[in-house]
Every structure is written in structure tokens, then in C-alpha cells.
Design a protein around this motif. Structure first.
Motif, PDB file in Angstrom:
ATOM      1  N   TYR A   1       0.831  -1.209   0.000  1.00  0.00           N
ATOM      2  CA  TYR A   1       0.000   0.000   0.000  1.00  0.00           C
ATOM      3  C   TYR A   1       0.861   1.253   0.000  1.00  0.00           C
ATOM      4  O   TYR A   1       0.517   2.253  -0.627  1.00  0.00           O
ATOM      5  N   THR A   2       1.982   1.208   0.712  1.00  0.00           N
ATOM      6  CA  THR A   2       2.864   2.379   0.768  1.00  0.00           C
ATOM      7  C   THR A   2       3.434   2.699  -0.603  1.00  0.00           C
ATOM      8  O   THR A   2       3.394   3.856  -1.053  1.00  0.00           O
ATOM      9  N   TYR A   3       3.944   1.684  -1.279  1.00  0.00           N
ATOM     10  CA  TYR A   3       4.491   1.920  -2.626  1.00  0.00           C
ATOM     11  C   TYR A   3       3.393   2.355  -3.592  1.00  0.00           C
ATOM     12  O   TYR A   3       3.606   3.230  -4.437  1.00  0.00           O
ATOM     13  N   ALA A   4       2.221   1.746  -3.480  1.00  0.00           N
ATOM     14  CA  ALA A   4       1.113   2.139  -4.355  1.00  0.00           C
ATOM     15  C   ALA A   4       0.738   3.591  -4.131  1.00  0.00           C
ATOM     16  O   ALA A   4       0.457   4.333  -5.086  1.00  0.00           O
ATOM     17  N   ALA A   5       0.753   4.031  -2.854  1.00  0.00           N
ATOM     18  CA  ALA A   5       0.435   5.428  -2.556  1.00  0.00           C
ATOM     19  C   ALA A   5       1.496   6.367  -3.115  1.00  0.00           C
ATOM     20  O   ALA A   5       1.176   7.433  -3.676  1.00  0.00           O
ATOM     21  N   ILE A   6       2.763   5.982  -2.975  1.00  0.00           N
ATOM     22  CA  ILE A   6       3.847   6.817  -3.516  1.00  0.00           C
ATOM     23  C   ILE A   6       3.715   6.939  -5.029  1.00  0.00           C
ATOM     24  O   ILE A   6       3.795   8.043  -5.594  1.00  0.00           O
TER      25      ILE A   6
END
Length: 449
Positions: free
Chosen positions: A316-321
Motif C-alpha cells: 500500500y505504501t508503494y502504491a500510494a507513492i
């Protein structure tokens, strides 16, 4: 279908055989006599869909990294029990389903070449792409895309994220960043040499004269290639489609824009370079976001329920970035897209107004030849500078008041101030067959003020 060979550690033989019996799998057991701590070697065929859940179940039973597992493609399995197992795992869908998570990691790793080979191939691709752009040759640019080995790193990074493989993830991202930087630097060097060698067209905008224009002022439609490449790349990896074709798609999104950055920097066109750099970054984010989303939707996770949550957070963190970066950088692309719509509308309206004005009696003998909207060349976000109206006439003198008249009709269709320029093509009759010579002559420029 797959054929597995599992080297079973001592003390785990009964557990492995119980799992295979429970799954209804035909297997062959051989004693392992190498004295390296293994009790047996078990060989068995399974449907493709069964590989991942079966290996996960073995791992939960304690058959961990100390066991050796080999997965081989199987052409044909003739067994009634295997047919029953295949029907159970097909779940009414197509046979030959997605690649297992374990095989997926291996395939992604194999598609990432050694760094030395990767560097050489990218440098060659950068040289070819730069030459193709400067020579305005689409065929040469396509050749540069074919040899660029960018598929593996783009897929490896996101396979590493969703499967919790830190090595694969770091390798993929490092290859992508270093690769794009190498293409830009190589393109700057080659384009600088080309410019000093006198290959710059005198008095001609290098962006307009080559294939650079669409890459230094990208629009939102540019995202389609990158998003499609990311999705297709994962599907090629998980479903067995041609990786070569998908690799060309990914290279198409990254190599020409990166070369465009180098060329515009070498020519001192820093605004255009910013536009091309934005396109490169947007395409990188789009490819990775599309690949990551496709993997996650396809259900690729680390093994075991207890490993899902730790990996879900970084995913989720990478997707948000990726998503936030894409939204921020898509703003100038949206501006370019709106400008293109406005330019098309203005050109269409100007053509109608020109036809209406020239139909008036006082302009008898004048015919519209072309109406063009020209931008100011202030990349990456340009604006309308002038409307150039070309008319044909046999009168060598300019028509008094025509420019002002056209300005009055065209100017309300634009939100910004603009210049209306009138050019004349003076045609002269010659010979008995009324053949004519036509010569383009810029008689007068006017802004209507």
C-alpha cells in the motif's frame, strides 16, 4: 502442468507423503543416500494452479528452505487421478492458470540480466534512439526499443514488493533508475557531439524538425502506453504471453523520452528537457503502479496468513507513492491536453470564420488555402501565439483591412490575446492552357490592433 521434485529433509518424509495423499497426487518416492541430511526424493505432476497452494501447505508443515524443490514444465500427463486433480483446480475456468508465486520470482529474476550486459545493451539502445530522433527516423527509434532490456527490472521490483522479496525489489528499482540515468547521460553526450559537428539545422527548431515534439510536450494520452505496458508485463509473466513484445512496450515508454531529455539538454532547450523528463518520470510511475496493482489484484502474496499483513503495508505504501507522484506530475500533462483541445477548437473555428469573411463580396478573388494555429514554443506548457491564414490571389498587392477583419472574427474564439497573420500565395497565369505559377509571399502581418 508442472512436474515437481522435492528433496525431503530427515524426519519430514511422513508429513510430505500425508499431504500428497490428502491432495490426491500421484507420486514416486526414492530414498536419498547422499548423506546430506535428506531422507527421500519425491517426484509428482501437478496442475499449474496447484503448485503455489501445495508448496505453501508444505511450508506450513515445516518443509522450509532446507528442502530442495525443482519445478519443471510438463508437456503431457496420462493419469486418471491427475485428470481429477486438474479438474478440481481448474474451478471451471481455463486450464493452465497463473504462474505460482515461487516460479514467478524465478522468472522475474531471470528476466533481469547481469548488470554488465544490462549496461551495454542500454548504452547501445541510447545511441540508436538518439540517432533515430535526430535523424527523424521512426524505424531507427523502434530498433532502439527492441534491444532495451527494461522488462525484467520493471517487473522484478513489483514482484519483490508483493511477495516480500527484498533483494528482488531493490534490484528492480536500482536497475530502473540507473538505466534511465544512463540513457539520459549517453544521449547528452551523443547529441552534444552531433551539435558540435554541425548537424544542427540552421535556423530550424530542432524539436519541430525531429521526432521530439510529442515527447517534450506530452499529454495525458501518453499515460496509456505506460499503464498498458505495466499491466501487459505482469500478464506476460504470470500467464505465459510473449515477454519480447511487452518489453518493446515498456521501452517505448522510457527510451525515446529519456533520449529526448539528453538531446534537448545538449541543444540548451531546458524547458523542453523538463517536459521530456516529466514524461519519463510519469511513465516510470505508471509502469510500476500498473504492475503492482495487477499483481495484487491477481492475488500474489507471501505464503501464510501471518505474512500477509507485513507485506500488505509496504505494498500500500508503494502504491500510494506511485499514485500521488503520478497525480502531481499528471497536472502539466493535463494542461498540455487542454491546450491541444483548445488549439483544435480554435483552428476549426478560425477556418469557419475565414471562409465566411472571404465569401463577402469585397474579397472576391481570394480563396483560403490554409489556416494554422502556432504555439509560442515555450515548452513544456505552451500557449497560442498566432493564427496564420494563407490565402491565394492573383493580385500582388495585399487586401486592405483583411487582417483586421479576420482578427475581429477570430479573436473572440480565444481566451488569450493572439496575433492574426495573413500570408498570400500569388498565382500568375501563363500559357494558353491557363497553367499557373504560384509563389508564396508573406505580404503583411497584423494583430488587428
Amino acid at each position: 502442468m508442472r512436474y515437481l521434485e522435492v528433496t525431503v529433509p530427515e524426519g519430514k518424509r511422513e508429513v510430505v507423503l500425508e499431504i500428497l495423499e490428502d491432495e490426491g497426487i500421484d507420486y514416486v518416492v526414492s530414498d536419498e543416500t547422499s548423506g546430506r541430511g535428506y531422507a527421500a526424493v519425491v517426484r509428482f505432476p501437478v496442475p499449474t494452479r496447484a503448485v503455489e497452494p501445495l508448496l505453501d501447505r508444505l511450508k506450513r508443515a515445516g518443509i522450509g528452505d532446507e528442502a530442495s524443490v525443482v519445478v519443471i514444465n510438463a508437456e503431457t500427463v496420462l493419469s486418471e487421478q491427475f485428470s481429477t486433480l486438474r479438474d478440481r483446480y481448474s474451478r471451471g475456468g481455463q486450464l493452465g492458470a497463473r504462474t505460482s508465486r515461487q516460479v514467478l520470482r524465478t522468472k522475474a529474476d531471470e528476466l533481469t540480466p547481469p548488470f554488465s550486459i544490462y549496461t551495454v545493451m542500454l548504452l547501445i539502445s541510447a545511441v540508436v534512439a538518439t540517432a533515430g530522433l535526430l535523424a527523424d527516423s521512426p524505424a531507427v527509434v523502434i530498433g532502439a526499443m527492441v534491444i532495451a532490456p527494461l522488462l525484467g527490472p520493471a517487473l522484478a521490483a513489483n514482484v519483490g514488493i508483493v511477495t516480500g522479496d527484498a533483494r528482488l525489489k531493490s534490484t528492480g528499482f536500482r536497475y530502473q533508475i540507473v538505466g534511465v540515468a544512463m540513457v539520459v547521460v549517453a544521449s547528452i553526450a551523443l547529441a552534444t557531439l552531433a551539435r558540435f559537428a554541425g548537424l544542427e539545422p540552421a535556423g530550424v527548431d530542432i524539436v519541430v524538425a525531429t521526432e521530439l515534439e510529442e515527447r517534450v510536450a506530452p499529454n495525458l494520452f501518453s499515460l496509456a502506453v505506460a499503464l498498458g505496458a505495466g499491466i501487459a508485463g505482469i500478464l506476460s509473466l504470470t500467464r505465459g504471453f510473449s515477454e519480447a513484445i511487452v518489453g518493446v512496450m515498456i521501452a517505448a515508454a522510457l527510451i525515446p523520452p529519456s533520449a529526448a531529455v539528453g538531446i534537448t539538454v545538449a541543444w540548451g532547450m531546458y524547458g523542453a528537457a523538463i517536459g521530456a523528463a516529466v514524461l519519463v518520470i510519469v511513465n516510470l510511475l505508471s509502469i510500476n503502479l500498473a504492475a503492482l496493482a495487477t499483481l495484487w489484484i491477481a492475488g500474489y502474496r507471501p505464503q501464510g496468513l501471518f505474512e500477509v499483513s507485513p507485506t500488505r503495508t509496504p505494498t500500500y505504501t508503494y502504491a500510494a507513492i506511485f499514485g500521488v507522484g503520478l497525480l502531481v506530475l499528471a497536472a502539466p500533462l493535463a494542461g498540455v491536453t487542454l491546450l491541444e483541445f483548445h488549439t483544435t477548437e480554435l483552428e476549426s473555428a478560425a477556418e469557419e470564420e475565414v471562409e465566411a469573411v472571404l465569401a463577402e463580396p469585397q474579397y472576391d478573388g481570394l480563396e483560403s488555402d490554409d489556416v494554422a494555429v502556432e504555439l509560442d514554443g515555450d515548452y513544456p506548457i505552451q500557449s497560442v501565439e498566432r493564427v496564420v491564414v494563407t490565402v491565394t490571389t492573383r493580385n500582388p498587392e495585399p487586401e486592405s483591412g483583411l487582417a483586421d477583419r479576420l482578427y475581429e472574427e477570430i479573436e473572440p474564439h480565444s481566451d488569450d490575446s493572439l496575433i492574426v497573420e495573413v500570408q498570400y500565395i500569388v498565382s500568375e497565369e501563363r500559357g494558353e492552357d491557363d497553367d499557373t505559377d504560384a509563389q508564396r509571399v508573406t505580404i503583411r502581418t497584423a494583430d488587428g490592433t
